[in-house]
Design a protein around this motif. Sequence first.
Motif, PDB file in Angstrom:
ATOM      1  N   LEU A   1       0.801  -1.277  -0.089  1.00 26.31           N
ATOM      2  CA  LEU A   1      -0.051   0.052  -0.121  1.00 26.31           C
ATOM      3  C   LEU A   1       0.940   1.347   0.125  1.00 26.31           C
ATOM      4  N   VAL A   2       0.660   2.226  -0.947  1.00 25.97           N
ATOM      5  CA  VAL A   2       1.427   3.557  -1.092  1.00 25.97           C
ATOM      6  C   VAL A   2       0.392   4.459  -0.573  1.00 25.97           C
ATOM      7  N   VAL A   3       0.956   5.073   0.458  1.00 24.81           N
ATOM      8  CA  VAL A   3       0.183   6.336   0.725  1.00 24.81           C
ATOM      9  C   VAL A   3       0.808   7.728   0.814  1.00 24.81           C
TER      10      VAL A   3
ATOM     11  N   GLY B   1      -4.247   9.571   4.669  1.00 25.87           N
ATOM     12  CA  GLY B   1      -4.499   8.429   5.686  1.00 25.87           C
ATOM     13  C   GLY B   1      -5.947   8.092   5.508  1.00 25.87           C
ATOM     14  N   ALA B   2      -6.808   8.867   5.342  1.00 28.52           N
ATOM     15  CA  ALA B   2      -8.237   8.528   5.632  1.00 28.52           C
ATOM     16  C   ALA B   2      -8.583   7.460   4.347  1.00 28.52           C
TER      17      ALA B   2
ATOM     18  N   ILE C   1       3.560  -1.344   3.925  1.00 26.89           N
ATOM     19  CA  ILE C   1       3.140   0.184   3.725  1.00 26.89           C
ATOM     20  C   ILE C   1       3.977   1.154   3.760  1.00 26.89           C
ATOM     21  N   PHE C   2       4.026   1.988   2.668  1.00 24.09           N
ATOM     22  CA  PHE C   2       4.881   3.265   2.443  1.00 24.09           C
ATOM     23  C   PHE C   2       3.981   4.177   2.624  1.00 24.09           C
ATOM     24  N   VAL C   3       4.187   5.070   3.692  1.00 27.53           N
ATOM     25  CA  VAL C   3       3.384   6.230   3.876  1.00 27.53           C
ATOM     26  C   VAL C   3       4.275   7.546   4.118  1.00 27.53           C
TER      27      VAL C   3
END
Length: 73
Positions: free
Chosen positions: A5-7, A34-35, A49-51
């Motif tokens: 998941l890329v955020v 983020g939402a 996850i990449f955030v």
Amino acid sequence: MVKALVVEDEEDIRNLLVEQLLDKGCQVRKANNGAVALQLVRDEIPDIIFVDIVMPVMAGVIFFRAEKASCNL
């Protein structure tokens, strides 16, 4: 296959990271804040996850706090 998941709120950066992960054979989902990421994680928990930390709507740190509180991560 690794589920990622890329955020990231910056579209160019998000697309670049997604391309790189796809080239490595990952299954990739993406969110621009983020939402949105919270909903994606509730639908299916990724392996990684990449955030981005600083984003509008919901910053990366707030995203992780919310996920920790809901016990999804």
